[in-house]
Design a protein around this motif. Structure first.
Motif, PDB file in Angstrom:
ATOM      1  N   ALA A   1       0.906  -1.160   0.048  1.00 38.47           N
ATOM      2  CA  ALA A   1       0.037  -0.046  -0.237  1.00 38.47           C
ATOM      3  C   ALA A   1       0.906   1.252   0.144  1.00 38.47           C
ATOM      4  N   LEU A   2       1.724   1.238   0.713  1.00 39.70           N
ATOM      5  CA  LEU A   2       2.773   2.398   0.933  1.00 39.70           C
ATOM      6  C   LEU A   2       3.516   2.701  -0.186  1.00 39.70           C
ATOM      7  N   PRO A   3       4.214   1.661  -0.685  1.00 41.36           N
ATOM      8  CA  PRO A   3       4.990   1.886  -2.121  1.00 41.36           C
ATOM      9  C   PRO A   3       4.015   2.304  -3.304  1.00 41.36           C
ATOM     10  N   ILE A   4       2.661   1.736  -3.291  1.00 40.97           N
ATOM     11  CA  ILE A   4       1.754   2.203  -4.257  1.00 40.97           C
ATOM     12  C   ILE A   4       1.210   3.366  -4.145  1.00 40.97           C
ATOM     13  N   LEU A   5       1.244   4.016  -2.902  1.00 36.22           N
ATOM     14  CA  LEU A   5       0.799   5.252  -2.746  1.00 36.22           C
ATOM     15  C   LEU A   5       1.837   6.461  -3.058  1.00 36.22           C
ATOM     16  N   ASP A   6       3.412   5.770  -2.747  1.00 30.98           N
ATOM     17  CA  ASP A   6       4.217   6.668  -3.076  1.00 30.98           C
ATOM     18  C   ASP A   6       4.328   6.655  -4.698  1.00 30.98           C
ATOM     19  N   LYS A   7       3.921   5.828  -5.572  1.00 32.81           N
ATOM     20  CA  LYS A   7       4.044   5.781  -7.051  1.00 32.81           C
ATOM     21  C   LYS A   7       2.927   6.750  -7.385  1.00 32.81           C
ATOM     22  N   LEU A   8       1.739   6.798  -6.615  1.00 31.45           N
ATOM     23  CA  LEU A   8       0.647   7.680  -6.942  1.00 31.45           C
ATOM     24  C   LEU A   8       0.845   9.011  -6.709  1.00 31.45           C
ATOM     25  N   GLY A   9       1.608   9.452  -5.713  1.00 33.04           N
ATOM     26  CA  GLY A   9       1.754  10.657  -5.435  1.00 33.04           C
ATOM     27  C   GLY A   9       2.330  10.949  -4.202  1.00 33.04           C
ATOM     28  N   GLY A  10       2.475   9.921  -3.021  1.00 31.55           N
ATOM     29  CA  GLY A  10       3.079  10.169  -1.883  1.00 31.55           C
ATOM     30  C   GLY A  10       1.963   9.665  -0.592  1.00 31.55           C
ATOM     31  N   GLN A  11       2.877   9.275   0.363  1.00 35.50           N
ATOM     32  CA  GLN A  11       1.908   8.835   1.513  1.00 35.50           C
ATOM     33  C   GLN A  11       0.912   9.852   1.996  1.00 35.50           C
ATOM     34  N   ASP A  12       1.361  11.396   1.973  1.00 39.19           N
ATOM     35  CA  ASP A  12       0.651  12.368   2.501  1.00 39.19           C
ATOM     36  C   ASP A  12      -0.164  13.266   1.479  1.00 39.19           C
ATOM     37  N   ASN A  13      -0.215  12.745   0.259  1.00 39.48           N
ATOM     38  CA  ASN A  13      -1.092  13.162  -0.686  1.00 39.48           C
ATOM     39  C   ASN A  13      -2.344  12.713  -0.911  1.00 39.48           C
ATOM     40  N   ALA A  14      -3.386  13.605  -0.724  1.00 40.97           N
ATOM     41  CA  ALA A  14      -4.807  13.198  -0.549  1.00 40.97           C
ATOM     42  C   ALA A  14      -5.033  12.664  -1.791  1.00 40.97           C
ATOM     43  N   GLU A  15      -4.606  13.113  -2.968  1.00 42.59           N
ATOM     44  CA  GLU A  15      -5.153  12.502  -4.363  1.00 42.59           C
ATOM     45  C   GLU A  15      -4.491  11.159  -4.563  1.00 42.59           C
ATOM     46  N   ALA A  16      -3.478  10.568  -4.080  1.00 43.85           N
ATOM     47  CA  ALA A  16      -3.052   9.340  -4.049  1.00 43.85           C
ATOM     48  C   ALA A  16      -3.733   8.260  -3.113  1.00 43.85           C
ATOM     49  N   TRP A  17      -4.307   8.800  -2.070  1.00 42.52           N
ATOM     50  CA  TRP A  17      -5.294   7.873  -1.227  1.00 42.52           C
ATOM     51  C   TRP A  17      -6.753   7.739  -2.090  1.00 42.52           C
ATOM     52  N   PHE A  18      -6.915   8.755  -2.706  1.00 39.71           N
ATOM     53  CA  PHE A  18      -8.173   8.613  -3.706  1.00 39.71           C
ATOM     54  C   PHE A  18      -8.093   7.609  -4.739  1.00 39.71           C
ATOM     55  N   LYS A  19      -6.854   7.616  -5.231  1.00 36.47           N
ATOM     56  CA  LYS A  19      -6.574   6.912  -6.591  1.00 36.47           C
ATOM     57  C   LYS A  19      -6.373   5.468  -6.179  1.00 36.47           C
ATOM     58  N   PHE A  20      -5.730   5.411  -4.891  1.00 33.13           N
ATOM     59  CA  PHE A  20      -5.459   3.873  -4.401  1.00 33.13           C
ATOM     60  C   PHE A  20      -6.841   3.273  -4.213  1.00 33.13           C
ATOM     61  N   THR A  21      -8.026   3.931  -3.609  1.00 30.22           N
ATOM     62  CA  THR A  21      -9.173   3.395  -3.199  1.00 30.22           C
ATOM     63  C   THR A  21     -10.121   3.194  -4.271  1.00 30.22           C
ATOM     64  N   VAL A  22      -9.906   4.004  -5.531  1.00 29.90           N
ATOM     65  CA  VAL A  22     -10.554   3.802  -6.640  1.00 29.90           C
ATOM     66  C   VAL A  22     -10.327   2.585  -7.181  1.00 29.90           C
ATOM     67  N   ILE A  23      -8.759   2.298  -7.324  1.00 30.82           N
ATOM     68  CA  ILE A  23      -8.593   1.120  -7.929  1.00 30.82           C
ATOM     69  C   ILE A  23      -8.987  -0.112  -7.270  1.00 30.82           C
ATOM     70  N   PHE A  24      -8.459  -0.180  -5.840  1.00 34.30           N
ATOM     71  CA  PHE A  24      -8.793  -1.495  -4.959  1.00 34.30           C
ATOM     72  C   PHE A  24     -10.389  -1.458  -4.750  1.00 34.30           C
ATOM     73  N   GLY A  25     -10.990  -0.463  -4.645  1.00 27.82           N
ATOM     74  CA  GLY A  25     -12.490  -0.465  -4.296  1.00 27.82           C
ATOM     75  C   GLY A  25     -13.145  -1.013  -5.561  1.00 27.82           C
ATOM     76  N   ALA A  26     -12.659  -0.982  -6.671  1.00 31.47           N
ATOM     77  CA  ALA A  26     -13.331  -1.509  -8.069  1.00 31.47           C
ATOM     78  C   ALA A  26     -12.927  -2.975  -8.147  1.00 31.47           C
ATOM     79  N   ILE A  27     -11.719  -3.128  -7.695  1.00 33.62           N
ATOM     80  CA  ILE A  27     -11.319  -4.617  -7.578  1.00 33.62           C
ATOM     81  C   ILE A  27     -12.133  -5.549  -6.862  1.00 33.62           C
ATOM     82  N   SER A  28     -12.333  -5.215  -5.473  1.00 38.33           N
ATOM     83  CA  SER A  28     -12.753  -5.725  -4.456  1.00 38.33           C
ATOM     84  C   SER A  28     -14.290  -5.919  -4.640  1.00 38.33           C
TER      85      SER A  28
END
Length: 473
Positions: free
Chosen positions: A171-198
């Motif tokens: 999760a943390l490395p993916i967040l870093d790739k998406l913009g950083g662990q303290d970047n709100a947009e990275a968290w949004f992108k992560f949950t969109v991807i894994f929310g759809a998969i789930s």
């Protein structure tokens, strides 16, 4: 009268595995919330740890009504596409959307952010209820074999461990790739991807048991012929169920212990271990290995010990393996080997206890059926779901309150000595107390291994009788 020669479908090994894939979807969401929502609320959304804890607690007041209600509804469900599957299929997209909204940080005022957190967390919790209660109750129709049920839970947890690996290791490395662990947009992108998969996996998992979770054409006739069960009698599967009470206390205290450590893991490695969040990756790999290894060993283990003795022994082990991390931490210099030994060992003990406890909940539903004559499998599992969420909320509320009281400040790289010590004690002493309470609760659990075998024999006889009755119209 005519004979109905169509036998009731039986679950196969393939059903066990395909059904269990749903726990990957379940754990992606549950582990993300349990591990990172506190950090997200304090460091991304920007609300205080105390207020984050209040959000979790208020949601549990709502769950006190919605969880048992959902259990009753599922127990009474009998549709053309089955008993459990309709709720999982309908609820999965709703849960996926709420998962994304939960990790979204809108640009509101502080009051607006708090309100947003309240609303999204409460609705997310409701969505999780709709999906998880039928998902957890479904193994009751797969087999009556108590040891085999534990194996199904092992397979279920093995797929969950893959999700735990994704959350803890990637999760943390993916967040870093998406913009950083303290970047709100990275968290949004992560949950969109894994929310759809789930969402997709939830639906496929439910569809995989479509030939086992089937419409019962006789159910309405039987319900009409029998006396209507009162609400008081319905709830007796909870209120008069000693087996359920013991396993809920045991699981709840163990879950509380695990969730405290889990919710503070990010804080511990970032602040107490001087930014070594990379170590979290190895915990995830260890959990996945343990999860799949236990698929082989858990059924013979339960056949030998029974759930009561098994849980007592594993809880005692959990207390012992927590001590190295506590002792080295109190000395003022953290040992990476001691910390990792404790975290990996707890991944082992937690995985076993989780399997045994989930299976014991199903056994407690059968225990109520044998002793009270009331079948309320989904209602019994709703208490498990409720306790699960309560423990997650209580642990995060308690942790947030302690962090606030000891001066936690998200804007500094080094926390105060008092705050660092509080994080250590919450990750060690708190769990030890929980493990001890769990051990004591299971001491009073009424089903020994001998009792499990006797109950299984009675259930098999009931199934044979019901099958014979169904052959005659």
């Amino acid at each position: 009268m005519a004979a109905n020669n169509q036998a009731k479908p039986k679950a196969t090994e393939l059903h066990y595995w395909l059904y269990s894939t749903g726990n990957f979807a379940n754990n992606i969401i549950f582990m993300m919330v349990g591990t990172y929502i506190s950090y997200f609320y304090t460091n991304i959304l920007g609300i205080s740890p105390f207020m984050a804890g209040v959000v979790f607690m208020v949601a549990r007041l709502v769950d006190a009504f919605t969880d048992p209600l959902m259990g009753i509804i599922v127990d009474k469900t009998n549709t053309k596409i089955g008993k459990y599957r309709p709720w999982i299929i309908a609820g999965a997209p709703f849960l996926g959307i709420m998962f994304v909204l939960l990790f979204t940080a809108p640009n509101f005022s502080m009051t607006g952010k708090v309100v947003y957190a309240f609303v999204t967390y409460i609705i997310y919790s409701l969505a999780w209820t709709i999906v998880q209660i039928p998902q957890l109750a479904l193994p009751a129709i797969l087999t009556n074999d108590i040891a085999k049920r534990t194996r199904i839970q092992a397979i279920f947890q093995a797929f969950g461990s893959i999700a735990a690996l994704v959350v803890s290791a990637w999760a943390l490395p993916i967040l870093d790739k998406l913009g950083g662990q303290d970047n709100a947009e990275a968290w949004f992108k992560f949950t969109v991807i894994f929310g759809a998969i789930s969402t997709v996996i939830f639906i496929l998992s439910a569809m995989s048991v479509k030939d086992v979770d089937v419409y019962d054409s006789e159910a309405k006739q039987k319900q009409t012929a029998n006396k209507e069960i009162s609400l008081k009698e319905t709830f007796s599967v909870i209120t008069k169920n000693k087996a359920l009470l013991c396993v809920l206390i045991a699981y709840g205290t163990d879950m509380f212990a695990y969730q405290i450590s889990n919710s503070l893991r990010m804080y511990f490695f970032k602040y107490n271990m001087s930014g070594r969040t990379d170590l979290i990756t190895y915990i995830g790999y260890a959990s996945t290995f343990v999860g799949f290894a236990l698929v082989i060993f858990i059924q013979p283990f339960v056949k030998k010990t029974g759930k009561r003795a098994g849980i007592i022994g594993i809880e005692a082990l959990a207390i012992l393996v927590t001590l190295p991390m506590l002792i080295t931490g109190l000395k003022g210099s953290y040992s990476v080997s001691a910390v990792m030994f404790t975290y990996i060992a707890i991944a082992f003990t937690w995985t076993i206890n989780n399997m045994l406890s989930r299976s014991a909940v199903l056994d407690s539903a059968n225990y109520a059926q044998m002793t009270l004559g009331v079948n309320g499998t989904a209602l019994v599992n709703s208490t498990f779901t409720f306790v699960n969420k309560c423990c997650q909320a209580f642990s995060m509320f308690f942790s947030g309150m302690i962090l606030s009281a000891t001066g936690f400040n998200k804007d500094v790289t080094e926390q105060t000595p008092g705050c660092l010590k509080a994080i250590l004690l919450l990750c060690t002493i708190g769990p030890i107390v929980g493990y001890l309470c769990s051990l004591i609760a299971m001491y009073f659990y009424p089903l020994t291994r001998k009792g499990e075998i006797e109950m299984q024999e009675k259930l098999d006889k009931m199934d044979i009788k019901n099958s014979e009755d169904d052959l005659v119209l």
